[in-house]
Design a protein around this motif. Structure first.
Motif, PDB file in Angstrom:
ATOM      1  N   GLN B  28       0.788  -1.289   0.257  1.00  0.00           N
ATOM      2  CA  GLN B  28      -0.091  -0.126  -0.059  1.00  0.00           C
ATOM      3  C   GLN B  28       0.810   1.282  -0.051  1.00  0.00           C
ATOM      4  N   LEU B  73      -5.756   0.755  -3.124  1.00  0.00           N
ATOM      5  CA  LEU B  73      -4.524   1.661  -2.514  1.00  0.00           C
ATOM      6  C   LEU B  73      -3.168   1.124  -3.441  1.00  0.00           C
ATOM      7  N   THR B  74      -3.416  -0.043  -4.344  1.00  0.00           N
ATOM      8  CA  THR B  74      -2.207  -0.751  -4.879  1.00  0.00           C
ATOM      9  C   THR B  74      -2.500  -0.665  -6.461  1.00  0.00           C
TER      10      THR B  74
END
Lengths: 117, 113
Positions: B28, B73-74
């Motif tokens: 993240q 988030l990734t």
């Protein structure tokens, strides 16, 4: 004045010499500074960061920061042909008193270094 | 440090078409960014990819031309729309680390004919 300026290149040094790369910045509130190396055809790679006045050494690399004069430099000792690349200086967002950051990483235009045998 | 992958690594496209570039981070990160880099030039920031909301674009870049998504988030995507030869460039994504450093993906080399 550009926000981040690097000494104009290209810079050519003989193998074994010290290569000196310089960067000046305009924002006195800047707290930390990064040096990236970018080989031709590759993406930038972080090699050093510094946030305190003075020197920071990592192997053959030394970053020097002088906040009063607003410059940061990168010295490469015992330069090798494999050090031939473009070196980018970068300044991150300023951190406010409340601890939040704003702005984006600002990159210099880069200095091309060639180390010749 | 975060490891970032991009795909495709390169593509050759026809004028008027669109290309979507994917960027995946192995951990993240708070911020993700998209850059463009012309040969011999420094990096030009296109936009900041915001998770779950519209991206923040730099001057000279607009959402209609460079729509960006960041569903988590990734992962993020950048689409280059209605391409012209002037869009030929290397497109890079990056993720921000703990001390505001950025880690870059390997880049996508785009050629528009």
């Amino acid at each position: 004045q550009k926000e981040v300026e690097q000494n104009s290149g290209p810079l050519s040094v003989p193998e074994g010499a010290i290569a000196s790369l310089n960067c000046t910045y305009s924002d006195r509130g800047s707290q930390s500074f990064f040096w990236y190396r970018q080989y031709s055809g590759k993406s930038p790679e972080l090699i050093m960061f510094i946030y305190s006045n003075g020197d920071k050494e990592d192997g053959r690399f030394t970053a020097q920061l002088n906040k009063a004069s607003q410059y940061v430099s990168l010295l490469i000792r015992d330069s090798q042909p494999s050090d031939s690349a473009t070196y980018l200086c970068a300044v991150p967002p300023r951190v406010s008193a409340g601890g939040t950051s704003y702005g984006k990483l600002t990159f210099g235009q880069g200095t091309i270094l060639t180390v010749h045998p | 440090s975060a490891v970032i992958s991009q795909k495709p690594s390169r593509d050759i496209c026809q004028r008027g078409t669109s290309l979507t570039i994917q960027c995946q981070v192995d951990s993240q990160v708070t911020m993700m960014f998209w850059y463009r880099q012309q040969p011999g030039q420094s990096l030009t920031l296109i936009a900041t990819a915001n998770q779950g909301s519209e991206a923040t674009y730099e001057s000279g870049f607009v959402i209609d031309k460079f729509p960006i998504s960041r569903p988590n988030l990734t992962f993020s995507t950048l689409t280059v729309s209605n391409m012209s030869p002037e869009d030929s460039s290397i497109y890079l994504c990056s993720g921000e680390g703990l001390v505001n450093e950025q880690f870059f993906g390997p880049g996508t080399r785009l050629t528009v004919l």
